[in-house]
Design a protein around this motif. Structure first.
Motif, short mmCIF file in Angstrom:
data_model
loop_
_atom_site.label_atom_id
_atom_site.label_comp_id
_atom_site.label_asym_id
_atom_site.label_seq_id
_atom_site.Cartn_x
_atom_site.Cartn_y
_atom_site.Cartn_z
N ASP A 59 0.99 -1.21 0.09
CA ASP A 59 0.02 -0.04 -0.08
C ASP A 59 0.99 1.27 0.05
OD1 ASP A 59 -2.82 -1.40 2.19
OD2 ASP A 59 -2.15 -1.82 0.10
N LEU A 60 1.87 1.31 0.85
CA LEU A 60 2.83 2.26 0.92
C LEU A 60 3.35 2.43 -0.50
CD1 LEU A 60 4.14 4.63 2.31
CD2 LEU A 60 5.73 2.94 3.37
N ASP A 61 3.92 1.61 -1.04
CA ASP A 61 4.54 1.66 -2.43
C ASP A 61 3.65 2.17 -3.47
OD1 ASP A 61 7.05 0.53 -1.58
OD2 ASP A 61 6.60 -1.53 -2.21
N GLN A 62 2.13 1.73 -3.38
CA GLN A 62 1.27 2.34 -4.27
C GLN A 62 1.02 3.70 -4.03
OE1 GLN A 62 -0.08 0.68 -6.64
NE2 GLN A 62 -0.96 2.59 -7.44
N ALA A 63 0.92 4.35 -2.79
CA ALA A 63 0.66 5.71 -2.54
C ALA A 63 2.07 6.52 -3.05
CB ALA A 63 0.78 5.86 -1.16
N LEU A 122 1.61 9.32 -5.91
CA LEU A 122 2.14 10.62 -5.55
C LEU A 122 3.11 11.07 -6.73
CD1 LEU A 122 2.12 13.08 -3.66
CD2 LEU A 122 4.08 11.90 -2.60
N ASP A 123 3.79 10.24 -7.15
CA ASP A 123 4.90 10.45 -8.38
C ASP A 123 3.89 10.68 -9.46
OD1 ASP A 123 6.93 9.81 -6.50
OD2 ASP A 123 7.26 7.95 -7.19
N ARG A 124 3.00 9.87 -9.58
CA ARG A 124 2.13 10.38 -10.95
C ARG A 124 1.42 11.43 -10.87
NH1 ARG A 124 -2.87 10.10 -11.28
NH2 ARG A 124 -3.30 8.84 -9.40
N ILE A 125 0.91 11.96 -9.65
CA ILE A 125 0.20 13.12 -9.51
C ILE A 125 1.16 14.29 -9.72
CG2 ILE A 125 -1.06 14.47 -7.75
CD1 ILE A 125 -2.44 11.95 -6.78
N GLY A 172 -6.48 23.90 -10.97
CA GLY A 172 -7.25 23.79 -9.73
C GLY A 172 -7.52 22.13 -9.21
N ARG A 173 -7.83 21.37 -10.15
CA ARG A 173 -7.76 19.88 -10.11
C ARG A 173 -6.47 19.39 -9.81
NH1 ARG A 173 -11.04 20.33 -14.72
NH2 ARG A 173 -9.38 19.88 -16.16
N ALA A 174 -5.48 19.81 -10.41
CA ALA A 174 -4.21 19.14 -10.36
C ALA A 174 -3.75 19.61 -8.83
CB ALA A 174 -3.01 19.69 -11.04
N THR A 175 -3.85 21.01 -8.21
CA THR A 175 -3.75 21.29 -6.92
C THR A 175 -4.45 20.59 -5.86
OG1 THR A 175 -3.13 23.27 -7.86
CG2 THR A 175 -3.37 23.30 -5.33
N ALA A 176 -5.72 20.31 -6.41
CA ALA A 176 -6.52 19.56 -5.21
C ALA A 176 -5.96 18.00 -5.25
CB ALA A 176 -7.93 19.31 -5.69
N ASP A 177 -5.54 17.31 -6.30
CA ASP A 177 -4.91 16.14 -6.47
C ASP A 177 -3.62 16.12 -5.68
OD1 ASP A 177 -7.04 15.10 -8.00
OD2 ASP A 177 -6.05 15.08 -9.84
N THR A 178 -2.90 17.08 -5.89
CA THR A 178 -1.42 17.00 -5.14
C THR A 178 -1.85 17.34 -3.70
OG1 THR A 178 -0.33 17.95 -7.07
CG2 THR A 178 0.74 18.48 -5.03
N ALA A 179 -2.69 18.04 -3.53
CA ALA A 179 -2.77 18.07 -1.59
C ALA A 179 -3.43 16.91 -1.03
CB ALA A 179 -4.14 19.21 -1.57
N ARG A 180 -4.32 16.19 -1.89
CA ARG A 180 -4.70 14.72 -1.35
C ARG A 180 -3.83 13.85 -1.53
NH1 ARG A 180 -5.55 10.44 -3.85
NH2 ARG A 180 -5.68 11.45 -6.02
N GLU A 208 -2.20 12.12 1.75
CA GLU A 208 -1.99 10.48 2.20
C GLU A 208 -0.64 10.16 2.35
OE1 GLU A 208 -3.29 8.89 -1.64
OE2 GLU A 208 -5.35 9.23 -1.38
N LEU A 209 0.31 10.96 1.71
CA LEU A 209 1.91 10.63 2.09
C LEU A 209 2.14 10.95 3.45
CD1 LEU A 209 4.69 9.87 1.17
CD2 LEU A 209 4.96 12.13 0.56
N HIS A 210 1.62 11.79 4.01
CA HIS A 210 1.83 12.29 5.53
C HIS A 210 1.27 11.43 6.33
CE1 HIS A 210 2.39 15.17 8.63
NE2 HIS A 210 0.89 14.82 9.19
N ALA A 211 -0.07 10.87 6.00
CA ALA A 211 -0.69 9.84 6.75
C ALA A 211 0.08 8.38 6.61
CB ALA A 211 -2.01 9.62 6.06
N LEU A 212 1.01 8.12 5.42
CA LEU A 212 1.49 6.80 5.42
C LEU A 212 2.82 6.97 6.01
CD1 LEU A 212 0.53 6.03 1.84
CD2 LEU A 212 -0.15 4.60 3.96
#
Length: 189
Positions: free
Chosen positions: A23-27, A31-34, A81-89, A93-97
């Motif tokens: 799951d961490l590797d997927q996250a 994140l790299d894709r976003i 805006g969408r890219a910024t929202a995706d990056t923030a999300r 997730e990275l911060h949570a992982l």
């Protein structure tokens, strides 16, 4: 007090650890894709702004060129805006992982220690040590040290223990107050 971890529990823990790593590797991959998408959106935005400027210069004050450029800017702003929202999300997730990754490291250390303890406890003993008091069996112990400690707890002097070589003559029971003698277990030699 030590707890013995059963192999089934260890296998479940190991499976859960592997899943958490996956799951961490997927996250990280997400994140790299976003981030790549954000970089691309930013590049597109710069290109669009440049196109808008060129269009304004080329069209001068023509209103149809201004309307098209404004539409392009709005589209790019929406994409940004969408890219910024995706990056923030993704950063959330990275911060949570990250704490999970640290917990996984601590779990691995704890599991290594438990496996080490379990292996030590399951190692098959080849002999036991019988403690004799004036020739009579007093108790049986897993080690010489444990037998000597038991004798000392019953009043034997802490010094004066001697080792007898296997095959050598052992003094008679009346001659020795406390004696530790190794005895082989089962089929062990």
């Amino acid at each position: 007090m030590f707890r013995i971890v059963r192999s089934v529990v260890y296998a479940v823990l190991h499976t859960e650890l592997d899943q958490a790593r996956a799951d961490l590797d997927q996250a990280h991959t997400d994140l790299d894709r976003i981030r790549a998408d954000l970089d691309q959106a930013y590049t597109d935005l710069i290109e669009a702004r440049n196109e808008q400027i060129r269009a304004l210069i080329d069209a001068g004050t023509a209103s149809d060129s201004a309307i098209r450029a404004e539409g392009a800017v709005e589209t790019l702003r929406a994409a940004l805006g969408r890219a910024t929202a995706d990056t923030a999300r993704a950063e959330g997730e990275l911060h949570a992982l990250r704490p999970e990754l640290l917990l996984d490291t601590e779990d691995r250390a704890a599991l290594r220690k438990l496996v080490h303890i379990a292996r030590k406890q399951t190692a098959r003993a080849t002999r036991v040590y019988a403690l004799f008091h004036q020739g009579a069996l007093h108790s049986v112990h897993a080690s010489v040290e444990a037998a000597e400690s038991a004798a000392e707890a019953e009043g034997a002097p802490p010094d004066g223990w001697t080792a007898y070589t296997p095959g050598s003559g052992v003094p008679g029971a009346a001659e020795v107050v406390w004696r530790v003698q190794p005895l082989p277990l089962g089929g062990a030699a």
